[in-house]
Design a protein around this motif. Structure first.
Motif, PDB file in Angstrom:
ATOM      1  N   ARG A 292      26.802  57.917 -34.305  1.00 13.85           N
ATOM      2  CA  ARG A 292      25.605  58.948 -34.189  1.00 13.85           C
ATOM      3  C   ARG A 292      24.687  58.154 -35.181  1.00 13.85           C
ATOM      4  O   ARG A 292      23.546  58.461 -35.029  1.00 13.85           O
ATOM      5  N   ARG A 293      24.746  57.233 -36.000  1.00 10.06           N
ATOM      6  CA  ARG A 293      24.155  56.418 -37.011  1.00 10.06           C
ATOM      7  C   ARG A 293      23.227  55.625 -35.952  1.00 10.06           C
ATOM      8  O   ARG A 293      21.912  55.123 -36.332  1.00 10.06           O
ATOM      9  N   GLN A 294      23.509  55.123 -34.771  1.00 14.11           N
ATOM     10  CA  GLN A 294      22.828  54.458 -33.866  1.00 14.11           C
ATOM     11  C   GLN A 294      22.214  55.114 -32.741  1.00 14.11           C
ATOM     12  O   GLN A 294      21.784  54.637 -31.600  1.00 14.11           O
ATOM     13  N   GLY A 295      22.264  56.627 -32.816  1.00 14.21           N
ATOM     14  CA  GLY A 295      21.597  57.397 -31.942  1.00 14.21           C
ATOM     15  C   GLY A 295      22.611  57.708 -30.735  1.00 14.21           C
ATOM     16  O   GLY A 295      21.975  58.228 -29.916  1.00 14.21           O
ATOM     17  N   GLY A 296      23.902  57.566 -30.812  1.00  7.10           N
ATOM     18  CA  GLY A 296      24.737  58.012 -29.843  1.00  7.10           C
ATOM     19  C   GLY A 296      25.427  59.311 -30.167  1.00  7.10           C
ATOM     20  O   GLY A 296      25.318  60.028 -30.992  1.00  7.10           O
ATOM     21  N   THR A 297      26.279  59.711 -29.099  1.00  8.91           N
ATOM     22  CA  THR A 297      27.154  61.096 -29.203  1.00  8.91           C
ATOM     23  C   THR A 297      28.563  60.640 -29.201  1.00  8.91           C
ATOM     24  O   THR A 297      29.023  59.805 -28.627  1.00  8.91           O
ATOM     25  N   ALA A 298      29.254  61.378 -30.068  1.00 12.51           N
ATOM     26  CA  ALA A 298      30.791  61.421 -29.628  1.00 12.51           C
ATOM     27  C   ALA A 298      31.453  62.767 -29.581  1.00 12.51           C
ATOM     28  O   ALA A 298      31.104  63.419 -30.704  1.00 12.51           O
ATOM     29  N   VAL A 299      32.174  62.796 -28.672  1.00  8.35           N
ATOM     30  CA  VAL A 299      33.039  64.191 -28.761  1.00  8.35           C
ATOM     31  C   VAL A 299      34.397  63.880 -28.225  1.00  8.35           C
ATOM     32  O   VAL A 299      34.889  63.251 -27.563  1.00  8.35           O
ATOM     33  N   ILE A 300      35.116  64.713 -29.137  1.00  3.43           N
ATOM     34  CA  ILE A 300      36.511  64.494 -29.405  1.00  3.43           C
ATOM     35  C   ILE A 300      37.154  65.676 -28.849  1.00  3.43           C
ATOM     36  O   ILE A 300      36.780  67.121 -29.385  1.00  3.43           O
ATOM     37  N   ARG A 301      37.951  65.593 -27.677  1.00  2.54           N
ATOM     38  CA  ARG A 301      38.812  66.800 -27.329  1.00  2.54           C
ATOM     39  C   ARG A 301      40.411  66.698 -27.328  1.00  2.54           C
ATOM     40  O   ARG A 301      40.680  65.583 -27.288  1.00  2.54           O
ATOM     41  N   SER A 302      40.837  67.626 -28.175  1.00  2.00           N
ATOM     42  CA  SER A 302      42.386  67.527 -28.255  1.00  2.00           C
ATOM     43  C   SER A 302      43.057  68.732 -28.296  1.00  2.00           C
ATOM     44  O   SER A 302      42.526  69.760 -28.762  1.00  2.00           O
ATOM     45  N   ASP A 303      44.288  69.081 -27.667  1.00  2.00           N
ATOM     46  CA  ASP A 303      45.249  70.080 -27.651  1.00  2.00           C
ATOM     47  C   ASP A 303      46.558  69.600 -28.022  1.00  2.00           C
ATOM     48  O   ASP A 303      47.035  68.416 -27.432  1.00  2.00           O
ATOM     49  N   VAL A 304      47.092  70.410 -28.713  1.00  2.00           N
ATOM     50  CA  VAL A 304      48.649  70.090 -28.980  1.00  2.00           C
ATOM     51  C   VAL A 304      49.471  69.990 -27.793  1.00  2.00           C
ATOM     52  O   VAL A 304      49.417  70.923 -27.203  1.00  2.00           O
TER      53      VAL A 304
END
Length: 316
Positions: A292-304
């Motif tokens: 995010r500091r460099q202008g990007g996006t991160a999406v984390i998806r997780s299910d047990v």
């Protein structure tokens, strides 16, 4: 630009030679020193630019350059010897002028032939020989690579998949990777995204004894944005190796004209994002914050029980 001027002077020299030939047949002969000066100057104008052009092109080729120098030296000596002997034998006469003109013209023709044509023929012949040898070596290497791929690499892959010993699995994976790099070539260093991601994957595999199925599409030079993506990919792989409970993780890194896209996925135990929202600082700082500091996006998806996906997008 210098080469263009040399070509222009050489063409002017050829025109001057044609004009001199016409003058010899249609005008009266001046004194012998004047004849010598005019013929030498005109032939030099026709020969020297082409010779200088050949010298500038052949300096990097030592053997061809030595051939050119020898030809030029021999030609100059032959012309001087011919003119000197003519003057000694015949003195100042019409025959002397004719012999001198023929000697200088012959020396100029030999210089053009020897200094321009022969070295290029020499280089062309050597280039063809080298290409033929390189083609033979490439065919031999291809045959050897096919043989090793069908035997050694397949065996190493089978050992890696069947054994339960982490050390044996790590050794088989490392040997397989090194052998593939030697057979098919690999990019060394950290100059582009492909080499950097490949290095990260190798380090994580060796450190945690897992297998990363890596797919790379395109590449780009390393900068702050690319370094952020590489760092986030490293952290995502490390988390998967530590917490997923599986031995195989997949990673995709794709570079397009607009963005760098990365996806790290495992089919391990996963976790509840809402339950871990307050204590997952490694994910927040090392993955989301870095991108995010460099202008990007991160999406984390997780299910047990279903695994985890980390999706990164960085505009280029």
């Amino acid at each position: 630009m210098r080469a263009r001027w040399l070509v222009l002077l050489g063409c002017l020299g050829i025109v001057a030679v044609l004009g001199l030939v016409w003058a010899i047949g249609h005008t009266a002969r001046p004194s012998l020193p004047v004849v010598l000066a005019i013929v030498t100057g005109v032939v030099g104008l026709a020969v020297v630019p082409w010779t200088r052009l050949a010298v500038s092109r052949l300096k990097a080729e030592d053997e061809a350059y030595q051939v050119l120098r020898r030809v030029v030296e021999i030609t100059i000596l032959a012309a001087l010897a011919g003119v000197g002997l003519t003057l000694v034998i015949f003195g100042d006469s019409q025959a002397t002028a004719g012999v001198m003109i023929i000697a200088i013209f012959s020396a100029g023709a030999l210089a053009l032939l020897g200094a321009v044509v022969l070295p290029w023929i020499f280089l062309l012949t050597r280039t063809v020989t080298r290409e033929r040898a390189a083609r033979v070596r490439a065919e031999e290497r291809s045959a050897m690579a096919a043989h090793l791929h069908d035997s050694v690499l397949q065996s190493l892959t089978l050992i890696h998949k069947r054994t339960d010993d982490p050390e044996v699995r790590r050794l088989a994976r490392t040997t397989e990777r090194d052998l593939r790099a030697w057979l098919y070539g690999s990019v060394q260093g950290q100059d582009d995204l492909v080499s950097a991601v490949t290095t990260v994957v190798s380090e994580v595999e060796d450190l945690f004894a897992i297998t990363v199925e890596l797919i790379l599409v395109g590449t780009c030079p390393m900068d702050q944005k690319s370094e952020a993506v590489v760092g986030a990919v490293r952290e995502a792989l490390t988390n998967a190796a530590k917490h997923s409970g599986v031995q195989r993780v997949s990673a995709l890194v794709e570079v397009t004209g607009e963005e760098v896209f990365a996806l790290v996925r495992d089919r391990g135990r996963g976790f509840d994002l809402s339950a871990h929202a307050s204590d997952r600082r490694g994910v927040v700082d090392s993955i989301e914050g870095r991108v995010r500091r460099q202008g990007g996006t991160a999406v984390i998806r997780s299910d047990v029980g279903a695994g985890t996906e980390v999706e990164l997008r960085m505009p280029t």
